[in-house]
Design an enzyme around this catalytic site. Sequence first.
Site, PDB file in Angstrom:
ATOM      1  N   HIS A  92      13.025  13.477   3.479  1.00 24.74           N
ATOM      2  CA  HIS A  92      12.517  14.629   4.225  1.00 24.74           C
ATOM      3  C   HIS A  92      13.029  15.939   3.642  1.00 24.74           C
ATOM      4  O   HIS A  92      12.328  16.957   3.698  1.00 24.74           O
ATOM      5  CB  HIS A  92      12.901  14.507   5.704  1.00 24.74           C
ATOM      6  CG  HIS A  92      12.031  13.565   6.473  1.00 24.74           C
ATOM      7  ND1 HIS A  92      11.604  13.806   7.756  1.00 24.74           N
ATOM      8  CD2 HIS A  92      11.483  12.374   6.121  1.00 24.74           C
ATOM      9  CE1 HIS A  92      10.837  12.803   8.174  1.00 24.74           C
ATOM     10  NE2 HIS A  92      10.768  11.917   7.197  1.00 24.74           N
ATOM     11  N   HIS A 102      10.600   2.082   3.743  1.00 27.85           N
ATOM     12  CA  HIS A 102      10.326   1.650   5.122  1.00 27.85           C
ATOM     13  C   HIS A 102      10.924   0.271   5.411  1.00 27.85           C
ATOM     14  O   HIS A 102      10.836  -0.202   6.550  1.00 27.85           O
ATOM     15  CB  HIS A 102       8.818   1.620   5.382  1.00 27.85           C
ATOM     16  CG  HIS A 102       8.213   2.989   5.523  1.00 27.85           C
ATOM     17  ND1 HIS A 102       6.848   3.198   5.641  1.00 27.85           N
ATOM     18  CD2 HIS A 102       8.775   4.220   5.560  1.00 27.85           C
ATOM     19  CE1 HIS A 102       6.608   4.501   5.751  1.00 27.85           C
ATOM     20  NE2 HIS A 102       7.762   5.140   5.696  1.00 27.85           N
TER      21      HIS A 102
END
Length: 314
Positions: A60, A185
């Site tokens: 991020h 993920h």
Amino acid sequence: MASLVASLFIFSLVRLGDALSVDYYAETCPQAEAAVMEAVKRATANDNTVPAALLRMHFHDCFVRGCDASVLLNSKGNNIAEKDGPPNISLHAFYVIDNAKKAVEKLCPGVVSCADILALAARDAVALSGGPKWEVPKGRKDGRVSKASESTQLPAPTFDFSQLKQSFSQRGLSTKDLVALTGGHTLGFAHCSSFQNRIHNFDATHDVDPSMNPGFAARLRKVCPAHNKVKNAGSAMDSTTTVFDNAYYKLLIQGKGLFSSDEALLTHPKTKRLASKFAASQEEFFEAFVKSIIRMGSIQGGQEVRKDCRVVNQ
């Protein structure tokens, strides 16, 4: 016109590999990496969700203004910082970076950037979870600007393939980088809001996304009912949520990916081929992931070395 300006702004940040070196602190702070590893190790021993949080935080950070630790800055006055933007509200474990920074500052004050500490912590998080290890190129600088409004530049869990491809290519990252980095993920947990669109009112003719495994979708609908009131309800990202492995890809090709953006990897021949390759070979996934995270971690945008990772230098 606005989107063109945004694209030009993002392109101006893409300086891959500029002045980064694995030996950057060899003389000025040789113990920095050990201090960061110790902070990550200690936190992980107390909370097994820390590795997923640190890996996500690094991603991020790099996708907004480059890897400049802008995601660590606190909101101040009228400025709402990145960390308080909608896609970042669920980020946590900032204290781990604070602890690592304090330890490094004791060893060599004012030398190691928060952006480098975050990149090292993400590497250590992966390694401590059973994933690959790699040498982190260092020499990033910390940014002075952090705006919640810019957090919308992050790829969303509802993105389709073309949106994902554009988001990654704007940052100098390839289709292979997209598939390899999405493998992150394999660690962590997703709240219902991230995949609600696939299990309720999917489209005019389907309540549930027909590409989902029916049994998997039924389990998700039990955990996340249409009018879910449970704040922390959700699902693990894969079957081995605290282990960095290739289980994510194995489940993905069985129709058990959580997000629309996960499923999107199966809608294009090249990305589907790569996902299948990584499902078949953990070694190939690890090798690709390392190359891709080093490439992503080399997108730069900062100017200083912050004394405190949450506040710009005065």
